[in-house]
Design a protein around this motif. Structure first.
Motif: not given
Length: 383
Positions: A207-214
């Motif tokens: 799972r890749p990072p899924l944040t407000q910055n991605t």
């Protein structure tokens, strides 16, 4: 350094025991809407067991396997079994191949000639590789773990030490299924050692990072996650059991060769590009050699436990973490759900992406020539 040579030599007593068990199978009652609809088909399994009992020749297969140079090396207390075949010419480069479940080192053997002797298949001798195929801990002739902690990340550290001892400072790595997780960890932990990473499957726990910055998920990525959820609901019971209660199942599969064959056979059919006819992708001898190794080494329990370890340490990345090693991905049409390229590129440094027109989850067994061609093209693209 010198490694301890290894030859497979199953005691005759084990062959007699297997033969007796195959002749005394207690078959369940038959109930199915159609063949394979509810799992392994009764008629096919009975034919396979009959063939295993009366026609299959383990000694012939054992001799075939022993034509490949094999060794045992103790690494961190684990006896690691591995195949090591030198490439032609004077400039062959090391290629570390890692198998998965329900495969074994056997599933990678068909790849060897295409990688070690490319001049015999229309290629150039300077494109040859030294091929190293270790058996995962708890698989085949490698030691069985007796304590928790032996997951894909830890195996990557074992492989790095093994390659050190073989004298390889830098090398290419390739894997599918569990081998994809091990190969990914190798590239992540030892980027200075791994020259290139090639995968024909993206680890299921990735799972890749899924944040407000991605970047927000695309429609294609959301569709992929929906397909994973649907596949898990329909096909994922085996994985959930391996992760949570492997010991319960292990008692049955360690006692019954027919049960073991059933548990593994259904995956070889369901995950391959066989269009419903498993023998269009694998011969009965190929299937039974792989299953027989699990049986003779009594490794079904230990092989399933690597799923338990994977559940404890899934392949998740935090924001800013990336695989910096050049990465090639081969997509085979009947593979388990594969993410779109954009999803993979959120973490992996993808430099090569190719979609095949045939093949499934067991690409090295099903389409070894095609997978080897992809590997050669990937290596050429980064060199």
């Amino acid at each position: 350094m010198e490694m301890k040579p290894f030859k497979i030599a199953i005691p005759e007593q084990q062959l007699h025991d297997l033969s007796n068990r195959l002749k005394q199978v207690r078959w369940p009652s038959r109930f199915s809407e159609e063949p394979w609809a509810l799992g392994t088909d009764h008629s096919f399994l009975k034919r396979l067991v009959d063939y295993w009992s009366s026609e299959y020749n383990w000694r012939e297969q054992e001799a075939r396997l022993n034509r490949f140079p094999q060794y045992i090396e103790n690494v961190d207390g684990f006896d690691i079994h591995f195949v090591h075949v030198r490439g032609e010419g004077v400039s062959s480069r090391p290629m570390l191949l890692t198998h998965g479940w329900p495969g074994s080192f056997v599933e990678m053997l068909e790849l060897i000639p295409y990688l070690t002797t490319p001049s015999l298949y229309g290629g150039q001798a300077e494109d040859a590789f030294d091929v190293i195929i270790p058996s995962l801990p708890g698989f085949a002739f490698s030691s069985k773990p007796t304590q928790p902690g032996v997951g894909s990340k830890y195996v990557a550290t074992l492989w790095a030490k093994l390659m050190d001892r073989l004298g390889y400072e830098r090398y290419f790595v390739q894997g599918g299924d569990i081998g994809a997780g091990v190969s990914t960890w190798l590239a992540f932990i030892y980027p200075e050692r791994v020259r290139g990473l090639h995968l024909n499957y993206i680890p299921g726990s990735y799972r890749p990072p899924l944040t407000q910055n991605t970047p927000s998920m695309s429609k294609e990525e959301r569709t992929y996650l929906d397909s994973v959820a649907e596949w898990s609901e329909r096909e994922g019971a085996y994985s959930a059991l391996h992760r949570t209660k492997p010991e319960t199942l292990a008692f049955a599969l360690s006692d019954s060769p027919a049960g073991l064959a059933s548990w593994m056979l259904e995956k070889f059919r369901g995950w391959s590009d066989c269009k419903g006819n498993i023998e269009s992708s694998f011969s009965l001898d190929h299937i039974l050699t792989n299953i027989s190794i699990y049986w003779f080494t009594n490794t079904i329990a230990s092989s399933m436990r690597i799923y338990t370890e994977g559940g404890k340490m899934p392949l998740h990345f935090t924001e800013g973490q990336r695989i910096t090693v050049p990465t090639g991905v081969s997509v085979f049409p009947k593979e388990l759900p594969m993410p779109p390229q954009s999803w993979v590129e959120r973490v992996y440094h993808v430099t090569y992406w190719e979609e095949a027109d045939k093949g499934g989850h067991f690409a090295a067994m099903e389409q070894p020539k095609l997978l080897a061609e992809h590997l050669h093209r990937f290596i050429h693209s980064i060199n």
